[in-house]
Design a protein around this motif. Structure first.
Motif, mmCIF file in Angstrom:
data_model
loop_
_atom_site.group_PDB
_atom_site.id
_atom_site.type_symbol
_atom_site.label_atom_id
_atom_site.label_comp_id
_atom_site.label_asym_id
_atom_site.label_seq_id
_atom_site.Cartn_x
_atom_site.Cartn_y
_atom_site.Cartn_z
ATOM 1 N N GLY A 91 41.029 -13.238 45.662
ATOM 2 C CA GLY A 91 41.744 -14.505 45.580
ATOM 3 C C GLY A 91 43.182 -14.378 46.025
ATOM 4 N N TYR A 92 43.844 -13.297 45.630
ATOM 5 C CA TYR A 92 45.226 -13.091 46.076
ATOM 6 C C TYR A 92 45.278 -12.947 47.596
ATOM 7 C CZ TYR A 92 49.499 -10.905 47.492
ATOM 8 O OH TYR A 92 50.651 -10.632 48.181
ATOM 9 N N LEU A 93 44.339 -12.197 48.170
ATOM 10 C CA LEU A 93 44.326 -11.995 49.622
ATOM 11 C C LEU A 93 44.085 -13.314 50.357
ATOM 12 C CD1 LEU A 93 42.345 -8.633 49.721
ATOM 13 C CD2 LEU A 93 44.784 -8.957 50.191
ATOM 14 N N ARG A 94 43.220 -14.171 49.818
ATOM 15 C CA ARG A 94 43.006 -15.493 50.417
ATOM 16 C C ARG A 94 44.284 -16.321 50.344
ATOM 17 N NH1 ARG A 94 38.153 -15.497 47.298
ATOM 18 N NH2 ARG A 94 39.147 -16.930 45.836
ATOM 19 N N MET A 95 44.940 -16.268 49.195
ATOM 20 C CA MET A 95 46.181 -17.021 49.017
ATOM 21 C C MET A 95 47.244 -16.565 50.003
ATOM 22 S SD MET A 95 48.507 -17.303 45.584
ATOM 23 C CE MET A 95 49.100 -15.612 45.778
ATOM 24 N N LEU A 96 47.362 -15.250 50.162
ATOM 25 C CA LEU A 96 48.320 -14.704 51.116
ATOM 26 C C LEU A 96 48.016 -15.198 52.522
ATOM 27 C CD1 LEU A 96 50.645 -12.685 51.732
ATOM 28 C CD2 LEU A 96 48.883 -10.924 51.994
ATOM 29 N N ALA A 97 46.727 -15.233 52.873
ATOM 30 C CA ALA A 97 46.334 -15.691 54.211
ATOM 31 C C ALA A 97 46.684 -17.157 54.420
ATOM 32 C CB ALA A 97 44.835 -15.465 54.413
ATOM 33 N N GLU A 181 61.140 -31.113 54.338
ATOM 34 C CA GLU A 181 61.232 -29.929 53.480
ATOM 35 C C GLU A 181 60.328 -30.078 52.269
ATOM 36 O OE1 GLU A 181 64.383 -27.432 50.695
ATOM 37 O OE2 GLU A 181 65.165 -28.799 52.228
ATOM 38 N N ALA A 182 60.282 -31.281 51.700
ATOM 39 C CA ALA A 182 59.420 -31.525 50.544
ATOM 40 C C ALA A 182 57.958 -31.257 50.895
ATOM 41 C CB ALA A 182 59.592 -32.951 50.048
ATOM 42 N N ARG A 183 57.537 -31.715 52.069
ATOM 43 C CA ARG A 183 56.139 -31.511 52.487
ATOM 44 C C ARG A 183 55.853 -30.034 52.713
ATOM 45 N NH1 ARG A 183 53.342 -36.038 53.959
ATOM 46 N NH2 ARG A 183 52.055 -34.918 55.475
ATOM 47 N N GLY A 184 56.838 -29.287 53.209
ATOM 48 C CA GLY A 184 56.644 -27.850 53.367
ATOM 49 C C GLY A 184 56.435 -27.162 52.028
ATOM 50 N N ARG A 185 57.165 -27.610 51.008
ATOM 51 C CA ARG A 185 57.004 -27.034 49.668
ATOM 52 C C ARG A 185 55.673 -27.459 49.046
ATOM 53 N NH1 ARG A 185 61.804 -24.901 47.483
ATOM 54 N NH2 ARG A 185 63.606 -25.172 48.872
ATOM 55 N N ILE A 186 55.253 -28.690 49.304
ATOM 56 C CA ILE A 186 53.938 -29.144 48.818
ATOM 57 C C ILE A 186 52.832 -28.298 49.444
ATOM 58 C CG2 ILE A 186 52.277 -31.047 48.894
ATOM 59 C CD1 ILE A 186 54.704 -32.958 48.721
ATOM 60 N N ARG A 187 52.967 -28.019 50.743
ATOM 61 C CA ARG A 187 51.969 -27.198 51.431
ATOM 62 C C ARG A 187 51.858 -25.818 50.779
ATOM 63 N NH1 ARG A 187 53.713 -28.079 55.996
ATOM 64 N NH2 ARG A 187 52.239 -29.686 56.661
ATOM 65 N N THR A 188 52.980 -25.255 50.356
ATOM 66 C CA THR A 188 52.959 -23.948 49.678
ATOM 67 C C THR A 188 52.243 -24.051 48.342
ATOM 68 O OG1 THR A 188 54.987 -23.185 50.731
ATOM 69 C CG2 THR A 188 54.414 -22.172 48.633
ATOM 70 N N LEU A 189 52.514 -25.101 47.573
ATOM 71 C CA LEU A 189 51.847 -25.275 46.282
ATOM 72 C C LEU A 189 50.334 -25.411 46.465
ATOM 73 C CD1 LEU A 189 54.323 -27.722 44.498
ATOM 74 C CD2 LEU A 189 53.835 -25.350 43.829
ATOM 75 N N LEU A 190 49.922 -26.164 47.481
ATOM 76 C CA LEU A 190 48.494 -26.311 47.745
ATOM 77 C C LEU A 190 47.869 -24.981 48.165
ATOM 78 C CD1 LEU A 190 48.554 -29.723 49.650
ATOM 79 C CD2 LEU A 190 47.541 -29.307 47.406
ATOM 80 N N ALA A 191 48.599 -24.184 48.925
ATOM 81 C CA ALA A 191 48.077 -22.900 49.388
ATOM 82 C C ALA A 191 47.839 -21.936 48.236
ATOM 83 C CB ALA A 191 49.036 -22.275 50.397
ATOM 84 N N LEU A 192 48.610 -22.059 47.169
ATOM 85 C CA LEU A 192 48.442 -21.159 46.023
ATOM 86 C C LEU A 192 47.073 -21.318 45.370
ATOM 87 C CD1 LEU A 192 51.956 -21.452 44.307
ATOM 88 C CD2 LEU A 192 51.123 -19.601 45.768
ATOM 89 N N GLN A 193 46.427 -22.457 45.603
ATOM 90 C CA GLN A 193 45.094 -22.674 45.024
ATOM 91 C C GLN A 193 44.054 -21.718 45.575
ATOM 92 O OE1 GLN A 193 44.344 -27.275 44.419
ATOM 93 N NE2 GLN A 193 45.339 -26.885 46.365
ATOM 94 N N ALA A 194 44.327 -21.102 46.727
ATOM 95 C CA ALA A 194 43.351 -20.197 47.336
ATOM 96 C C ALA A 194 43.031 -19.017 46.423
ATOM 97 C CB ALA A 194 43.859 -19.697 48.686
ATOM 98 N N LEU A 195 43.893 -18.740 45.453
ATOM 99 C CA LEU A 195 43.575 -17.692 44.480
ATOM 100 C C LEU A 195 42.311 -18.048 43.720
ATOM 101 C CD1 LEU A 195 44.964 -15.051 43.132
ATOM 102 C CD2 LEU A 195 45.287 -16.597 41.205
ATOM 103 N N GLU A 196 42.097 -19.323 43.507
ATOM 104 C CA GLU A 196 40.968 -19.810 42.724
ATOM 105 C C GLU A 196 39.835 -20.334 43.583
ATOM 106 O OE1 GLU A 196 38.649 -20.725 39.531
ATOM 107 O OE2 GLU A 196 40.589 -19.728 39.428
ATOM 108 N N VAL A 197 40.169 -20.857 44.763
ATOM 109 C CA VAL A 197 39.187 -21.600 45.561
ATOM 110 C C VAL A 197 38.898 -20.885 46.869
ATOM 111 C CG1 VAL A 197 38.638 -23.821 46.617
ATOM 112 C CG2 VAL A 197 40.087 -23.730 44.572
ATOM 113 N N ASP A 198 37.651 -20.497 47.056
ATOM 114 C CA ASP A 198 37.241 -19.898 48.319
ATOM 115 C C ASP A 198 37.104 -21.006 49.359
ATOM 116 O OD1 ASP A 198 36.437 -18.060 50.143
ATOM 117 O OD2 ASP A 198 34.497 -17.623 49.231
ATOM 118 N N ASP A 199 37.334 -20.684 50.630
ATOM 119 C CA ASP A 199 37.216 -21.658 51.734
ATOM 120 C C ASP A 199 38.117 -22.867 51.518
ATOM 121 O OD1 ASP A 199 35.333 -20.108 53.064
ATOM 122 O OD2 ASP A 199 33.674 -20.995 51.967
#
Length: 353
Positions: A91-97, A181-199
Motif C-alpha cells: 500500500g505504501y508503494l502504491r501511494m508513493l507511485a 494550489e488548492a487543487r494540487g493539495r487535494i490531489r495529494t490527499l486523494l493520492a494518499l488513499q492508495a495505501l488502502e485502495v488498490d487500482d
C-alpha cells in the motif's frame, strides 16, 4: 550473498536513485523541482530494488509479448508472493507511485510534513527490503548524515492531513484566487488513499467534488472517508527516526454516485483488467475457440475470480478474462505432454453427459 549480474546492477541503480532522492530532499536551497526529484527518484529506487530482488530469486520480470520489463505495480504484486511484501508495504508503494504520478504527469502540492513523512517511511522500508532481499543493511551504503532530516519532529499522518485540509480550506476562501494550489493539495490527499485502495484512479471530477464540498463546509471524513484508515508508527528520534505507514479499520471503499458531492474513492473499471474476450483470448493463444473453451474448462478459468468476470446486458452474458487467465492457459500449453485435442475430447464428453 553472491549476486546475479543483472541483480547487482539493479541494486546499484536502486541505491543511486535513493541517494538522489535524499540529496534533493535535503537540499538547503528551495527549488521548484525538489518535491518532483524526491518523489520520482524514490519511486525509481524501489522499482529497481524490487526488480533486482526478483531477478536474484530467478523470477522472470519481462513481458515477452510487449518485449519490455514489467511495470511497477506488477513488480509489487510479484514481490508480495515471492518476497513476502505485506499489504501495508504494498500500500505504501502504491501511494508513493500515485504521488510520483501527480508530479511527473501533471502537478501536486505536497506539504513539507507529508513529504518528510513519506521520505522517512521510504528509507525505513528500503532498508527493510534491502535486508530481506540481499541480507544487506542500508547503513553499509549510506552514512546517517545523508538520510532525510527535518527541523520539525515528525507528526502523525492524521495530524498532517487535518492540517493540510485546513490549509486547502483557507486557499479556497473567496477572493484568494489560489484555486490551482488548492487543487494540487487535494490531489495529494486523494493520492494518499492508495495505501488502502488498490487500482486507485484520481480524476478531475474527484477533485471537483472535494473542492465543492470544502466550499460548502463539509468535513474531511465526509469528503474522503478512506483517509480515516491511514496511520503512521513513528519510533526513535533525530536521524534515527523510523516511520511505517499503517492501515486500520475505517470507512469502507465505495463507488461515488453521480449526484454525490463527496469524492468517495473510485477504483479502476474492472473491465480494463478483464479485457480479453473469449475470441481474442483464443486468437492470442493461437487456438480455435473450441479448443480455448476446453482449456478454460480444464483449468477452471471461469470459476476463478482472478481470471474471469461476467455481466449481463439485455439478458446477454458478457465474459471478460484477465491477463492472469492468459498466463495460466499459456503456462499449461508449455507443460510437457500437453495435448489440447485430448482435453477437447474430455470437454465434449462432459458437455454431452
Amino acid at each position: 550473498m553472491r549476486l546475479r549480474r543483472e541483480s547487482r546492477i539493479l541494486k546499484e541503480k536502486a541505491l543511486a536513485s535513493l541517494s538522489n532522492a535524499v540529496t534533493a530532499f535535503n537540499s538547503p536551497q528551495a527549488s521548484a523541482s525538489r518535491t518532483t526529484v524526491s518523489l520520482m527518484s524514490t519511486q525509481h529506487s524501489f522499482e529497481m530494488l524490487l526488480k533486482g530482488a526478483l531477478v536474484q530469486l530467478k523470477v522472470d520480470v519481462f513481458d515477452r509479448d510487449a518485449d519490455m520489463s514489467f511495470g511497477f505495480d506488477k513488480c509489487v504484486n510479484l514481490c508480495k508472493e515471492k518476497l513476502g511484501i505485506s499489504e501495508q508495504e504494498a500500500g505504501y508503494l502504491r501511494m508513493l507511485a500515485k504521488l510520483r504520478d501527480a508530479e511527473q504527469h501533471w502537478y501536486g502540492v505536497v506539504s513539507e510534513g507529508i513529504l518528510y513523512t513519506c521520505m522517512r517511511a521510504a528509507v525505513t522500508l528500503f532498508d527493510e527490503l534491502l535486508m530481506r532481499a540481499f541480507g544487506d543493511p542500508l547503513a553499509k551504503h549510506f552514512p546517517d548524515r545523508i538520510l532525510p532530516v527535518s527541523t520539525h519532529p515528525p507528526k502523525h499522518i492524521q495530524t498532517l492531513m487535518d492540517e493540510e485540509f485546513t490549509q486547502v480550506r483557507e486557499l479556497l476562501q473567496p477572493g484568494k484566487r489560489l484555486g490551482a494550489e488548492a487543487r494540487g493539495r487535494i490531489r495529494t490527499l486523494l493520492a494518499l488513499q492508495a495505501l488502502e485502495v488498490d487500482d486507485l484512479r484520481i480524476s478531475e471530477r474527484d477533485i471537483d467534488r472535494v473542492e465543492s464540498g470544502i466550499k460548502r463546509g463539509d468535513k474531511l471524513a465526509t469528503l474522503i472517508p478512506n483517509l480515516a484508515t491511514i496511520g503512521t508508527e513513528v519510533t526513535g528520534e533525530g536521524i534515527n527516526v523510523t516511520v511505517h505507514f499503517t492501515k486500520h479499520d475505517g470507512a469502507p471503499v465505495r463507488w461515488a454516485k453521480e449526484d454525490e458531492a463527496a469524492a468517495a474513492v473510485k477504483t479502476e473499471d474492472p473491465w480494463k483488467k478483464y479485457h480479453w474476450t473469449k475470441g481474442r483470448l483464443a486468437e492470442k493463444l493461437n487456438l480455435s475457440t473450441g479448443y480455448a473453451a476446453a482449456l478454460r474448462w480444464h483449468l477452471k478459468i471461469d470459476e476463478d475470480d482472478s481470471c474471469h468476470i461476467q455481466r449481463f446486458h439485455n439478458r446477454t452474458q458478457i465474459d471478460g478474462y484477465s491477463d492472469n487467465a492468459l498466463k495460466k492457459m499459456r503456462d499449461a500449453m508449455k507443460e510437457p505432454g500437453f495435448e489440447v485435442r485430448k482435453i477437447y475430447k474430455e470437454y465434449r464428453l462432459r458437455k454431452k453427459s
